[in-house]
Enzyme design. Structure first.
Site, PDB file in Angstrom:
ATOM      1  N   ASP A   9       0.247  -7.152   0.453  1.00  0.00           N
ATOM      2  CA  ASP A   9       1.330  -6.312   0.941  1.00  0.00           C
ATOM      3  C   ASP A   9       2.167  -5.935  -0.278  1.00  0.00           C
ATOM      4  O   ASP A   9       2.079  -6.590  -1.322  1.00  0.00           O
ATOM      5  CB  ASP A   9       2.145  -7.100   1.976  1.00  0.00           C
ATOM      6  CG  ASP A   9       3.347  -6.323   2.455  1.00  0.00           C
ATOM      7  OD1 ASP A   9       3.203  -5.128   2.763  1.00  0.00           O
ATOM      8  OD2 ASP A   9       4.445  -6.918   2.507  1.00  0.00           O
ATOM      9  N   ASP A  11       5.973  -4.454  -0.357  1.00  0.00           N
ATOM     10  CA  ASP A  11       7.403  -4.800  -0.333  1.00  0.00           C
ATOM     11  C   ASP A  11       7.596  -6.245   0.120  1.00  0.00           C
ATOM     12  O   ASP A  11       7.122  -6.648   1.178  1.00  0.00           O
ATOM     13  CB  ASP A  11       8.164  -3.847   0.603  1.00  0.00           C
ATOM     14  CG  ASP A  11       8.039  -2.389   0.171  1.00  0.00           C
ATOM     15  OD1 ASP A  11       7.836  -2.141  -1.036  1.00  0.00           O
ATOM     16  OD2 ASP A  11       8.138  -1.498   1.035  1.00  0.00           O
ATOM     17  N   ASP A  17      12.080  -6.211  -1.513  1.00  0.00           N
ATOM     18  CA  ASP A  17      12.192  -5.385  -0.307  1.00  0.00           C
ATOM     19  C   ASP A  17      13.649  -4.993  -0.121  1.00  0.00           C
ATOM     20  O   ASP A  17      14.541  -5.570  -0.744  1.00  0.00           O
ATOM     21  CB  ASP A  17      11.682  -6.178   0.907  1.00  0.00           C
ATOM     22  CG  ASP A  17      11.274  -5.256   2.048  1.00  0.00           C
ATOM     23  OD1 ASP A  17      11.409  -4.015   1.908  1.00  0.00           O
ATOM     24  OD2 ASP A  17      10.811  -5.768   3.082  1.00  0.00           O
ATOM     25  N   CYS A 101      -3.458   2.534  11.557  1.00  0.00           N
ATOM     26  CA  CYS A 101      -3.350   1.889  10.244  1.00  0.00           C
ATOM     27  C   CYS A 101      -2.062   1.104  10.046  1.00  0.00           C
ATOM     28  O   CYS A 101      -1.995   0.242   9.168  1.00  0.00           O
ATOM     29  CB  CYS A 101      -3.554   2.890   9.114  1.00  0.00           C
ATOM     30  SG  CYS A 101      -2.692   4.456   9.195  1.00  0.00           S
TER      31      CYS A 101
HETATM   32 MG   LIG Z   1       6.378  -6.894   3.210  1.00  0.00          MG
HETATM   33 ZN   LIG Z   2      -0.697   4.694   9.993  1.00  0.00          ZN
END
Ligand SMILES: [Mg+2]
Ligand SMILES: [Zn+2]
Length: 181
Positions: A9, A11, A17, A101
């Site tokens: 991932d 952020d 973040d 997604c």
């Molecule tokens: Mg995150």
């Molecule tokens: Zn999406």
């Protein structure tokens, strides 16, 4: 651990973040040690990719060009510590777009698994939010939680099939753990 592909991932895992969204390259600030951790994963032989929800695009908080400039900064700073990521997949949709997604849906992760021809079992997804872990599980990949970003809050919410999720303080500690397996 025969993992070949590590999907991060963005952020709260790689960079700080913000509740107000990361909206510019200036606001894209790496977390301490995260870039070196990616370089460490590279050195261990992992393919490293990023899967990131960026609903700020759908919300009009920033545009594609600005997102590209954030990622140019990311890749430049990462290159300076001899690291690289092979692919950055972004969901540009909002929560009401009903796309396939946006995590916790598995679309971004599945796309990366296909692209790198990986076995889902051999894929490790590292995130700071429940939806990262849920997306990993839905794609058949292994999930790892870090305590940066939302991670400390997420750790309190681990239950059911996610209760056994490995948890590390940050990406650097997670990368070290992978190197010991
Ligand atoms: Mg995150
Ligand atoms: Zn999406």
């Amino acid at each position: 651990m025969a993992a070949t592909l590590v999907i991060l991932d963005r952020d709260g895992v790689i960079n700080e973040d913000s509740k107000d969204y990361v909206k510019s390259a200036d606001e894209w600030i790496p977390l301490p040690g995260s870039l070196e951790a990616i370089a460490h994963l590279n050195a261990l032989g992992f393919t490293v990719a990023v899967a990131s929800n960026q609903s700020g695009l759908a919300r009009g908080y920033f545009d594609r060009q600005t997102l590209r400039s954030m990622h140019r900064k990311f890749r430049r700073l990462l290159g300076a510590v001899d690291g690289h990521v092979d692919r950055i997949e972004v969901c540009p949709h909002g929560p009401d777009d009903d796309c396939s997604c946006r995590k916790p849906k598995p679309g971004l992760i599945r796309r990366l698994i296909r692209r790198f021809d990986a076995e889902p079992d051999d894929v490790i997804v590292i995130g700071d939010s429940l939806r990262d872990l849920e997306a990993a599980a839905a794609a058949g990949a292994r999930a790892v939680l870090v305590r940066t970003g939302n991670g400390r809050e997420t750790e309190k919410q681990l239950s059911g099939s996610l209760a056994g999720t490995p948890v590390y303080d940050d990406l650097a500690q997670a990368a070290r753990a992978l190197s010991e397996n």
